[in-house]
Motif scaffolding. Structure first.
Motif, PDB file in Angstrom:
ATOM      1  N   PRO A  53      37.363  85.970 -27.425  1.00  0.00           N
ATOM      2  CA  PRO A  53      37.044  84.626 -26.912  1.00  0.00           C
ATOM      3  C   PRO A  53      35.536  84.470 -26.755  1.00  0.00           C
ATOM      4  N   GLU A  54      35.021  83.324 -27.154  1.00  0.00           N
ATOM      5  CA  GLU A  54      33.600  83.047 -27.033  1.00  0.00           C
ATOM      6  C   GLU A  54      33.417  81.662 -26.425  1.00  0.00           C
ATOM      7  N   ILE A  55      32.218  81.404 -25.929  1.00  0.00           N
ATOM      8  CA  ILE A  55      31.969  80.140 -25.252  1.00  0.00           C
ATOM      9  C   ILE A  55      30.923  79.310 -25.976  1.00  0.00           C
ATOM     10  N   ILE A  56      31.008  78.012 -25.761  1.00  0.00           N
ATOM     11  CA  ILE A  56      29.969  77.072 -26.191  1.00  0.00           C
ATOM     12  C   ILE A  56      29.531  76.315 -24.947  1.00  0.00           C
ATOM     13  N   THR A  57      28.249  76.337 -24.675  1.00  0.00           N
ATOM     14  CA  THR A  57      27.723  75.666 -23.495  1.00  0.00           C
ATOM     15  C   THR A  57      27.005  74.378 -23.880  1.00  0.00           C
ATOM     16  N   TYR A  58      26.688  73.586 -22.862  1.00  0.00           N
ATOM     17  CA  TYR A  58      25.951  72.346 -23.116  1.00  0.00           C
ATOM     18  C   TYR A  58      24.587  72.641 -23.728  1.00  0.00           C
ATOM     19  N   SER A  59      23.970  73.731 -23.294  1.00  0.00           N
ATOM     20  CA  SER A  59      22.670  74.084 -23.874  1.00  0.00           C
ATOM     21  C   SER A  59      22.806  74.430 -25.347  1.00  0.00           C
ATOM     22  N   ASP A  60      23.925  75.025 -25.746  1.00  0.00           N
ATOM     23  CA  ASP A  60      24.157  75.288 -27.166  1.00  0.00           C
ATOM     24  C   ASP A  60      24.127  74.000 -27.975  1.00  0.00           C
ATOM     25  N   LEU A  61      24.740  72.948 -27.421  1.00  0.00           N
ATOM     26  CA  LEU A  61      24.769  71.664 -28.120  1.00  0.00           C
ATOM     27  C   LEU A  61      23.356  71.103 -28.271  1.00  0.00           C
ATOM     28  N   LEU A  62      22.556  71.206 -27.211  1.00  0.00           N
ATOM     29  CA  LEU A  62      21.183  70.716 -27.272  1.00  0.00           C
ATOM     30  C   LEU A  62      20.359  71.519 -28.272  1.00  0.00           C
ATOM     31  N   TRP A  63      20.573  72.813 -28.323  1.00  0.00           N
ATOM     32  CA  TRP A  63      19.846  73.644 -29.277  1.00  0.00           C
ATOM     33  C   TRP A  63      20.211  73.254 -30.710  1.00  0.00           C
ATOM     34  N   GLN A  64      21.492  73.005 -30.938  1.00  0.00           N
ATOM     35  CA  GLN A  64      21.920  72.579 -32.265  1.00  0.00           C
ATOM     36  C   GLN A  64      21.228  71.277 -32.661  1.00  0.00           C
ATOM     37  N   LEU A  65      21.183  70.320 -31.746  1.00  0.00           N
ATOM     38  CA  LEU A  65      20.544  69.038 -32.040  1.00  0.00           C
ATOM     39  C   LEU A  65      19.038  69.212 -32.255  1.00  0.00           C
ATOM     40  N   ALA A  66      18.428  70.112 -31.498  1.00  0.00           N
ATOM     41  CA  ALA A  66      16.982  70.323 -31.620  1.00  0.00           C
ATOM     42  C   ALA A  66      16.600  70.820 -33.007  1.00  0.00           C
ATOM     43  N   LEU A  67      17.508  71.535 -33.659  1.00  0.00           N
ATOM     44  CA  LEU A  67      17.216  72.110 -34.971  1.00  0.00           C
ATOM     45  C   LEU A  67      17.639  71.194 -36.117  1.00  0.00           C
ATOM     46  N   GLN A  68      18.102  69.990 -35.792  1.00  0.00           N
ATOM     47  CA  GLN A  68      18.484  69.018 -36.807  1.00  0.00           C
ATOM     48  C   GLN A  68      17.430  67.915 -36.869  1.00  0.00           C
ATOM     49  N   PRO A  69      16.636  67.847 -37.928  1.00  0.00           N
ATOM     50  CA  PRO A  69      15.612  66.801 -38.028  1.00  0.00           C
ATOM     51  C   PRO A  69      16.212  65.416 -37.842  1.00  0.00           C
ATOM     52  N   GLY A  70      15.545  64.612 -37.022  1.00  0.00           N
ATOM     53  CA  GLY A  70      15.998  63.248 -36.802  1.00  0.00           C
ATOM     54  C   GLY A  70      16.969  63.071 -35.663  1.00  0.00           C
ATOM     55  N   SER A  71      17.494  64.152 -35.111  1.00  0.00           N
ATOM     56  CA  SER A  71      18.427  64.037 -33.995  1.00  0.00           C
ATOM     57  C   SER A  71      17.667  63.734 -32.712  1.00  0.00           C
ATOM     58  N   SER A  72      18.185  62.799 -31.933  1.00  0.00           N
ATOM     59  CA  SER A  72      17.531  62.420 -30.683  1.00  0.00           C
ATOM     60  C   SER A  72      17.851  63.430 -29.587  1.00  0.00           C
ATOM     61  N   LEU A  73      16.821  63.826 -28.850  1.00  0.00           N
ATOM     62  CA  LEU A  73      17.011  64.727 -27.719  1.00  0.00           C
ATOM     63  C   LEU A  73      16.885  64.000 -26.383  1.00  0.00           C
ATOM     64  N   ALA A  74      16.327  62.792 -26.414  1.00  0.00           N
ATOM     65  CA  ALA A  74      16.095  62.062 -25.174  1.00  0.00           C
ATOM     66  C   ALA A  74      17.416  61.680 -24.515  1.00  0.00           C
ATOM     67  N   LYS A  75      18.285  61.032 -25.274  1.00  0.00           N
ATOM     68  CA  LYS A  75      19.584  60.618 -24.755  1.00  0.00           C
ATOM     69  C   LYS A  75      20.634  60.838 -25.839  1.00  0.00           C
ATOM     70  N   PRO A  76      21.038  62.097 -26.044  1.00  0.00           N
ATOM     71  CA  PRO A  76      22.042  62.343 -27.082  1.00  0.00           C
ATOM     72  C   PRO A  76      23.345  61.631 -26.756  1.00  0.00           C
ATOM     73  N   THR A  77      23.917  60.965 -27.754  1.00  0.00           N
ATOM     74  CA  THR A  77      25.156  60.236 -27.543  1.00  0.00           C
ATOM     75  C   THR A  77      26.342  61.190 -27.531  1.00  0.00           C
ATOM     76  N   SER A  78      27.473  60.695 -27.048  1.00  0.00           N
ATOM     77  CA  SER A  78      28.693  61.490 -27.070  1.00  0.00           C
ATOM     78  C   SER A  78      29.060  61.865 -28.498  1.00  0.00           C
ATOM     79  N   ASP A  79      28.846  60.946 -29.428  1.00  0.00           N
ATOM     80  CA  ASP A  79      29.144  61.228 -30.836  1.00  0.00           C
ATOM     81  C   ASP A  79      28.264  62.356 -31.355  1.00  0.00           C
ATOM     82  N   ASP A  80      26.967  62.328 -31.034  1.00  0.00           N
ATOM     83  CA  ASP A  80      26.051  63.393 -31.456  1.00  0.00           C
ATOM     84  C   ASP A  80      26.494  64.744 -30.895  1.00  0.00           C
ATOM     85  N   LEU A  81      26.835  64.748 -29.613  1.00  0.00           N
ATOM     86  CA  LEU A  81      27.222  65.992 -28.953  1.00  0.00           C
ATOM     87  C   LEU A  81      28.531  66.538 -29.519  1.00  0.00           C
TER      88      LEU A  81
END
Length: 231
Positions: A53-81
């Protein structure tokens, strides 16, 4: 997702794996990612593909978005997350399959080359700024890249070596797709023999992508993914 710097068959799975942690309860801890803002991190989901069993945290989601050019980090939407969550779930499942086969760990040179390639998809300094915003350290990024390379090698081993593209496949694609597309863009259509290598590559990557998608779907069908905190 072609995701920057990585092969087509990996488009769907992103580039982030959180280290293995087995938990029986939730841990909440602060994640500071800019001077004026603090977010309480939380476990979003657990993934068990039959290995661990492994976990995914909220910070993991933010890190994923940070490494995607063009993804917003200010207010990520539910769809983005949720898109980031799906990618990370798939990555966990593939890596759990990959550990079943002996393989050499990616070298430091491979990690550096992939990291440099990723950085080229951002304006100068932007990748570092995005990492700082979400608390992603250089060490953690190297771990992300290392995991991503391990997945790429596993998928290559599982699918690429067995792809067979026939001359008829190439000829049919040339007549039905390639030549019409070239004409529609006002370009001179090269001869079949001149376009064969390019068409073979297109067909190979398309077939690998399709087979990878089916493989991931089968992994999800027989795995346990539990959403603990919807995003």
């Amino acid at each position: 997702m072609r995701k920057p710097g990585f092969k087509t068959q990996a488009k769907r799975i992103g580039i982030r794996l959180f280290p293995t942690v087995v938990l029986a309860c939730f841990f909440l801890f602060p994640l500071s990612f800019c001077p004026a803002q603090t977010v309480v991190d939380k476990i979003v989901a657990t993934v068990n593909g039959g290995v661990r069993p492994e976990i995914i945290t909220y910070s993991d989601l933010l890190w994923q978005l940070a490494l995607q050019p063009g993804s917003s980090l200010a207010k990520p939407t539910s769809d983005d997350l949720n898109k980031a969550l799906r990618l990370l779930e798939d990555q966990h499942l593939i890596l759990q399959e990959a550990v079943k086969l002996p393989a050499a760990a990616p070298s430091a040179e491979e990690v550096k080359a992939s990291r440099d390639e990723l950085a080229r998809y951002f304006p100068p300094g932007e990748l570092e700024a995005r990492m700082a915003r979400v608390g992603l350290t250089s060490t953690r990024l190297n771990e992300i890249i290392r995991d991503r390379l391990a997945m790429e090698k596993y998928l290559d081993f599982r699918f690429r070596a067995f792809v067979l593209i026939t001359q008829k496949d190439i000829s049919d694609y040339y007549t039905g797709v390639f030549a019409p597309q070239e004409r529609s863009h006002g370009r001179i259509v090269p001869k079949l023999e001149d376009a064969s290598a390019r068409i073979e590559q297109i067909l190979t990557e398309t077939k690998i992508e399709s087979e990878t998608d089916s493989f991931i779907d089968s992994l999800r069908d027989r795995s346990e993914i539990v959403i603990l905190n919807p995003v």
